[in-house]
Design an enzyme around this catalytic site. Structure first.
Site, PDB file in Angstrom:
ATOM      1  N   SER A  89     -12.309  -2.254  -5.166  1.00 38.59           N
ATOM      2  CA  SER A  89     -11.370  -1.149  -4.935  1.00 38.59           C
ATOM      3  C   SER A  89     -12.063  -0.071  -4.108  1.00 38.59           C
ATOM      4  O   SER A  89     -13.095   0.467  -4.530  1.00 38.59           O
ATOM      5  CB  SER A  89     -10.922  -0.545  -6.261  1.00 38.59           C
ATOM      6  OG  SER A  89     -10.357   0.728  -6.012  1.00 38.59           O
ATOM      7  N   HIS A  91      -8.975  -4.194  -2.340  1.00 31.80           N
ATOM      8  CA  HIS A  91      -7.944  -3.557  -3.170  1.00 31.80           C
ATOM      9  C   HIS A  91      -7.817  -2.079  -2.776  1.00 31.80           C
ATOM     10  O   HIS A  91      -8.815  -1.360  -2.745  1.00 31.80           O
ATOM     11  CB  HIS A  91      -8.338  -3.695  -4.641  1.00 31.80           C
ATOM     12  CG  HIS A  91      -7.338  -3.201  -5.616  1.00 31.80           C
ATOM     13  ND1 HIS A  91      -6.259  -3.957  -6.035  1.00 31.80           N
ATOM     14  CD2 HIS A  91      -7.240  -2.026  -6.279  1.00 31.80           C
ATOM     15  CE1 HIS A  91      -5.548  -3.257  -6.911  1.00 31.80           C
ATOM     16  NE2 HIS A  91      -6.123  -2.085  -7.083  1.00 31.80           N
ATOM     17  N   ASP A 117      -5.905   1.487  -3.470  1.00 31.32           N
ATOM     18  CA  ASP A 117      -5.178   2.228  -4.499  1.00 31.32           C
ATOM     19  C   ASP A 117      -4.454   3.440  -3.919  1.00 31.32           C
ATOM     20  O   ASP A 117      -5.082   4.422  -3.523  1.00 31.32           O
ATOM     21  CB  ASP A 117      -6.164   2.700  -5.576  1.00 31.32           C
ATOM     22  CG  ASP A 117      -6.634   1.559  -6.469  1.00 31.32           C
ATOM     23  OD1 ASP A 117      -5.775   0.831  -6.995  1.00 31.32           O
ATOM     24  OD2 ASP A 117      -7.865   1.400  -6.623  1.00 31.32           O
ATOM     25  N   MET A 159      -2.043   6.529  -4.644  1.00 26.85           N
ATOM     26  CA  MET A 159      -1.614   7.387  -5.772  1.00 26.85           C
ATOM     27  C   MET A 159      -0.881   8.614  -5.253  1.00 26.85           C
ATOM     28  O   MET A 159      -1.258   9.166  -4.214  1.00 26.85           O
ATOM     29  CB  MET A 159      -2.838   7.842  -6.567  1.00 26.85           C
ATOM     30  CG  MET A 159      -3.690   6.701  -7.089  1.00 26.85           C
ATOM     31  SD  MET A 159      -4.990   7.318  -8.168  1.00 26.85           S
ATOM     32  CE  MET A 159      -5.919   5.811  -8.453  1.00 26.85           C
ATOM     33  N   HIS A 201      -2.091  -1.539  -4.045  1.00 25.34           N
ATOM     34  CA  HIS A 201      -1.605  -1.219  -5.396  1.00 25.34           C
ATOM     35  C   HIS A 201      -0.949   0.158  -5.356  1.00 25.34           C
ATOM     36  O   HIS A 201      -1.638   1.171  -5.214  1.00 25.34           O
ATOM     37  CB  HIS A 201      -2.820  -1.231  -6.346  1.00 25.34           C
ATOM     38  CG  HIS A 201      -2.529  -0.856  -7.760  1.00 25.34           C
ATOM     39  ND1 HIS A 201      -3.514  -0.541  -8.653  1.00 25.34           N
ATOM     40  CD2 HIS A 201      -1.351  -0.747  -8.455  1.00 25.34           C
ATOM     41  CE1 HIS A 201      -2.978  -0.255  -9.826  1.00 25.34           C
ATOM     42  NE2 HIS A 201      -1.663  -0.364  -9.727  1.00 25.34           N
ATOM     43  N   MET A 206       0.626   3.219  -6.950  1.00 30.67           N
ATOM     44  CA  MET A 206       0.824   3.999  -8.176  1.00 30.67           C
ATOM     45  C   MET A 206       1.639   5.209  -7.761  1.00 30.67           C
ATOM     46  O   MET A 206       1.162   6.352  -7.733  1.00 30.67           O
ATOM     47  CB  MET A 206      -0.542   4.378  -8.769  1.00 30.67           C
ATOM     48  CG  MET A 206      -1.228   3.170  -9.428  1.00 30.67           C
ATOM     49  SD  MET A 206      -2.998   3.367  -9.590  1.00 30.67           S
ATOM     50  CE  MET A 206      -3.501   2.818  -7.960  1.00 30.67           C
ATOM     51  N   MET A 244      -3.137  -3.857 -15.999  1.00 27.45           N
ATOM     52  CA  MET A 244      -4.022  -2.682 -15.998  1.00 27.45           C
ATOM     53  C   MET A 244      -4.829  -2.670 -17.290  1.00 27.45           C
ATOM     54  O   MET A 244      -4.266  -2.740 -18.391  1.00 27.45           O
ATOM     55  CB  MET A 244      -3.212  -1.382 -15.895  1.00 27.45           C
ATOM     56  CG  MET A 244      -2.447  -1.177 -14.602  1.00 27.45           C
ATOM     57  SD  MET A 244      -3.442  -1.217 -13.097  1.00 27.45           S
ATOM     58  CE  MET A 244      -4.654   0.071 -13.420  1.00 27.45           C
ATOM     59  N   ASP A 296      -7.182  -4.981 -13.461  1.00 25.05           N
ATOM     60  CA  ASP A 296      -7.558  -3.753 -12.755  1.00 25.05           C
ATOM     61  C   ASP A 296      -7.972  -2.670 -13.739  1.00 25.05           C
ATOM     62  O   ASP A 296      -7.144  -2.166 -14.502  1.00 25.05           O
ATOM     63  CB  ASP A 296      -6.367  -3.279 -11.903  1.00 25.05           C
ATOM     64  CG  ASP A 296      -6.753  -2.174 -10.943  1.00 25.05           C
ATOM     65  OD1 ASP A 296      -7.934  -1.798 -10.886  1.00 25.05           O
ATOM     66  OD2 ASP A 296      -5.843  -1.673 -10.248  1.00 25.05           O
TER      67      ASP A 296
END
Ligand code: DX5
Ligand code: ZN
Length: 228
Positions: free
Chosen positions: A12, A37, A39, A41, A70, A72, A141, A176
Site C-alpha cells: 500500500s 494497492h 488507498d 480516502m 481501494h 474509502m 478489512m 487489508d
C-alpha cells in the site's frame, strides 16, 4: 487479468514517501511486489484524506503490475468514470458506502474495471452473498479503515466463510490492514490470496535504499509458505 489463487503481495503506497510515489512504486515492484494497492480516502467515509483521481492517473504510468484502487469514499458512483480514466485495473467499493451496492458494482464493471467489494471488520460475510457473481475481489478489512500502521484484527473466521461462499468463482480474497509475517499465515491458511501490506513492506527502506522492501516482502511470503 489472469486469475489464480497464488499468493500476491500488494504494498500500500499509503506507507510510501508521498513526495516520491513514482520512484517508490518502481522500487517496490523491482523488489517483488505483485500488485500496487492505492488507498483513496475522503475525510467523510473514513477520518482521513489522501488523494483523488488526478494523482491516481499520474502514478499509473509507473505501475507495471496491477493497480488495485481501494475507495474509502462515499458516495462512490459519481467518481467511477474518473477512476476508470485514471487507469484503475481493480476498483473496490465498501459495502458500507451506500445503499445501492449492486448498482455501484455494475457501474464499475460497465466502466471496464474489475469490481471489488470491501467489508469493514464489523460487517459480516453475508453482506456480499448476493454480489459474488459481479466481483473479482472481496477485500476483508483487518483494521478499521483510515490509517496505516494499525494492529491486525483477527477476521480468520470471516475469511473462511467467504472462501466457502465463493466456491469455484474467480474471486480473489484480499486482506487489508495489519498484515505482517506473523499475521499473514493465519489469513493465507483461511483462504486469502492477496495480502495488502503498507508499514510491513515500506519500513526500514527508501528509494535510495530499497533492499529492505524486498526483504520485507520475502519475509511475508516465507511465513506463508512455511505455515500453509
Ligand atoms: C487502511 C488502508 C490500508 C493500509 C494498510 O485504511 O486501507 O491499505 O494502508 O496499512 P498497514 O499494512 O500499515 O496496516
Ligand atoms: Zn487499503
Amino acid at each position: 487479468m489472469q486469475f489464480d489463487r497464488n499468493l500476491k503481495i500488494a504494498p500500500s503506497i499509503l506507507s510510501a514517501d508521498f513526495a516520491n510515489f513514482g520512484a517508490e512504486i518502481e522500487a517496490v515492484e523491482r523488489e517483488g511486489a505483485d500488485w500496487i494497492h492505492v488507498d483513496v480516502m475522503d475525510g467523510h467515509f473514513v477520518p482521513n484524506l489522501t488523494f483523488g483521481p488526478p494523482l491516481v492517473k499520474a502514478i499509473r504510468k509507473h505501475i507495471k503490475t496491477v493497480m488495485d484502487v481501494h475507495l474509502m469514499i462515499a458516495p462512490v458512483d459519481p467518481y467511477i468514470d474518473a477512476f476508470a480514466d485514471a487507469g484503475a485495473d481493480i476498483l473496490t467499493a465498501h459495502v458500507e458506502a451506500g445503499p445501492h451496492l449492486h448498482r455501484t458494482l455494475q457501474a464499475i464493471r460497465g466502466a471496464d474495471m474489475t469490481a471489488g467489494v470491501a467489508l469493514n471488520p464489523g460487517t459480516p460475510a453475508s453482506a456480499v452473498a448476493e454480489v459474488l457473481d459481479l466481483v473479482g475481489l472481496v477485500c476483508v478489512m483487518t483494521v478499521n479503515p483510515g490509517f496505516g500502521g494499525q494492529s491486525f484484527i483477527d477476521m480468520t473466521a470471516k475469511v473462511r466463510d467467504l472462501r466457502a461462499m465463493i466456491g469455484d468463482r474467480p474471486v480473489h480474497i484480499e486482506i487489508d490492514g495489519g498484515v505482517t509475517p506473523k499475521t499473514a499465515p493465519l489469513v493465507r491458511a483461511a483462504g486469502a490470496d492477496v495480502l495488502v501490506a503498507g508499514s510491513a513492506v515500506f519500513s526500514g527502506g527508501s528509494v535510495a535504499d530499497p533492499a529492505p522492501y524486498g526483504a520485507n516482502i520475502r519475509a511475508i511470503r516465507t511465513a506463508c509458505d512455511t505455515l500453509v
